[in-house]
Motif scaffolding. Structure first.
Motif, short mmCIF file in Angstrom:
data_model
loop_
_atom_site.label_atom_id
_atom_site.label_comp_id
_atom_site.label_asym_id
_atom_site.label_seq_id
_atom_site.Cartn_x
_atom_site.Cartn_y
_atom_site.Cartn_z
N GLY A 3 36.46 53.80 53.49
CA GLY A 3 35.46 52.75 53.34
C GLY A 3 34.55 53.05 52.18
N GLU A 4 33.47 52.31 52.10
CA GLU A 4 32.53 52.44 50.99
C GLU A 4 31.94 53.84 50.89
OE1 GLU A 4 29.89 49.14 50.01
OE2 GLU A 4 30.85 48.08 51.66
N HIS A 5 31.80 54.54 52.01
CA HIS A 5 31.20 55.87 51.98
C HIS A 5 32.03 56.86 51.18
CE1 HIS A 5 34.03 56.13 55.34
NE2 HIS A 5 34.05 57.41 55.11
N ASP A 6 33.28 56.53 50.90
CA ASP A 6 34.16 57.43 50.17
C ASP A 6 34.07 57.25 48.66
OD1 ASP A 6 35.25 58.41 52.57
OD2 ASP A 6 36.67 56.75 52.65
N ALA A 7 33.30 56.28 48.18
CA ALA A 7 33.29 55.93 46.76
C ALA A 7 31.91 56.20 46.16
CB ALA A 7 33.65 54.46 46.59
N PRO A 8 31.87 56.39 44.83
CA PRO A 8 30.57 56.56 44.18
C PRO A 8 29.76 55.27 44.26
CG PRO A 8 32.35 56.48 42.56
CD PRO A 8 32.99 56.48 43.91
N ALA A 9 28.46 55.39 44.03
CA ALA A 9 27.57 54.22 44.09
C ALA A 9 28.09 53.10 43.20
CB ALA A 9 26.16 54.62 43.67
N GLY A 10 28.10 51.89 43.74
CA GLY A 10 28.57 50.73 42.99
C GLY A 10 30.05 50.45 43.12
N ALA A 12 33.72 50.68 45.89
CA ALA A 12 34.25 50.79 47.25
C ALA A 12 35.75 50.98 47.16
CB ALA A 12 33.93 49.53 48.06
N ILE A 13 36.32 51.57 48.19
CA ILE A 13 37.77 51.75 48.30
C ILE A 13 38.23 50.88 49.46
CG2 ILE A 13 39.66 53.38 48.65
CD1 ILE A 13 37.99 54.03 46.17
N ARG A 14 39.28 50.11 49.22
CA ARG A 14 39.84 49.26 50.27
C ARG A 14 41.35 49.18 50.09
NH1 ARG A 14 41.54 44.84 47.70
NH2 ARG A 14 40.27 43.78 46.13
N ALA A 15 42.00 48.51 51.03
CA ALA A 15 43.44 48.31 50.96
C ALA A 15 43.79 47.26 49.90
CB ALA A 15 43.97 47.87 52.33
N TYR A 16 44.98 47.40 49.36
CA TYR A 16 45.51 46.47 48.36
C TYR A 16 45.70 45.09 48.97
CZ TYR A 16 49.07 44.25 45.42
OH TYR A 16 49.79 43.38 44.64
N ARG A 17 45.45 44.06 48.17
CA ARG A 17 45.71 42.66 48.53
C ARG A 17 46.56 42.04 47.43
NH1 ARG A 17 39.33 41.66 49.35
NH2 ARG A 17 39.07 42.96 51.20
N THR A 63 48.97 51.09 49.30
CA THR A 63 48.13 51.17 48.11
C THR A 63 46.65 51.00 48.43
OG1 THR A 63 49.95 50.37 46.75
CG2 THR A 63 47.74 50.12 45.83
N LEU A 64 45.85 51.87 47.83
CA LEU A 64 44.40 51.81 47.92
C LEU A 64 43.86 51.25 46.61
CD1 LEU A 64 43.81 55.35 49.46
CD2 LEU A 64 43.62 53.15 50.64
N VAL A 65 42.77 50.51 46.69
CA VAL A 65 42.18 49.87 45.52
C VAL A 65 40.70 50.24 45.44
CG1 VAL A 65 41.67 47.64 44.41
CG2 VAL A 65 43.82 47.96 45.65
N ALA A 66 40.26 50.61 44.24
CA ALA A 66 38.83 50.80 43.98
C ALA A 66 38.30 49.51 43.38
CB ALA A 66 38.61 51.95 43.00
N VAL A 67 37.19 49.03 43.90
CA VAL A 67 36.57 47.81 43.39
C VAL A 67 35.13 48.12 42.98
CG1 VAL A 67 38.03 46.23 44.71
CG2 VAL A 67 35.89 47.04 45.70
N ASP A 68 34.65 47.36 41.99
CA ASP A 68 33.26 47.52 41.56
C ASP A 68 32.35 46.70 42.47
OD1 ASP A 68 33.42 44.85 40.67
OD2 ASP A 68 33.49 45.40 38.56
N ARG A 69 31.07 46.69 42.17
CA ARG A 69 30.10 46.01 43.05
C ARG A 69 30.34 44.52 43.14
NH1 ARG A 69 25.52 48.12 42.65
NH2 ARG A 69 25.84 49.66 41.05
#
Length: 189
Positions: A3-10, A12-17, A63-69
């Protein structure tokens, strides 16, 4: 699930869509351009993945995806189970978002997923001589696994991922064993 707690500020990590495919194909192309600066121009100038090709790769894997804010995809980790490990097929971060901990967050999320799923650890293949490859993974607890002692499926994956025109000596197989995987390591690969 990461979840978001695993990523740097700004971030988030989530599943691929599926709707991530076009953005992540573009991220992949921009990240691949870094190889030219480090002596591998053929990897930077190869045909970029189309969104359909990216989805074919990522959509069938974990697949995991990093997204910005704003929710825009800026990186990905393509994963699949292999020989008792969770294999990291590809990790890429848009260079605009590089050096902010996004790649590390994706890698940590992969390790977490591996532990949660009961895998022996995480496996990957990478370059020996690039600063954003072997040294990066070593700092995260990955160690080289000699091909002759690797599980056969991992050795085959190493050869399948060997880029055309790149010698075997320039690449390596790396593993990060989970605690449970360390205990079973004494029993062999």
């Amino acid at each position: 699930m990461p979840g978001e707690h695993d990523a740097p500020a700004g971030y988030a990590i989530r599943a691929y869509r599926r709707q991530d495919a076009a953005a992540l194909a573009a991220v992949d192309a921009r990240a691949s351009a870094l190889f030219a600066a480090f002596g591998y121009p053929s990897l930077a100038t190869g045909a970029a993945l189309t969104p359909q090709a990216f989805h074919a790769l990522a959509g069938t894997k974990g697949t995991l995806v990093a997204v910005d804010r704003d929710g825009a995809p800026v990186g990905h980790a393509v994963l699949h189970p292999l020989a008792g490990f969770l294999h990291l097929r590809e990790l890429a971060v848009d260079p605009v978002h590089g050096r902010r901990g996004v790649g590390t967050a994706l890698l940590c999320a992969a390790v977490t997923r591996s532990v949660q799923a009961g895998h022996r650890g995480v496996s990957l293949t990478t370059f020996r001589d690039l600063p954003f490859n072997e040294r990066f993974y070593a700092r995260q607890g990955f160690v080289e696994c000699a091909l002759e002692t690797a599980p056969p499926a991992l050795a085959r994956q190493f050869h399948a991922e060997l880029p055309t025109g790149i010698s075997v000596e320039k690449r390596l197989l790396m593993l990060r064993r989970n605690k449970k995987g360390l205990e079973s390591a004494a029993a062999g690969p």
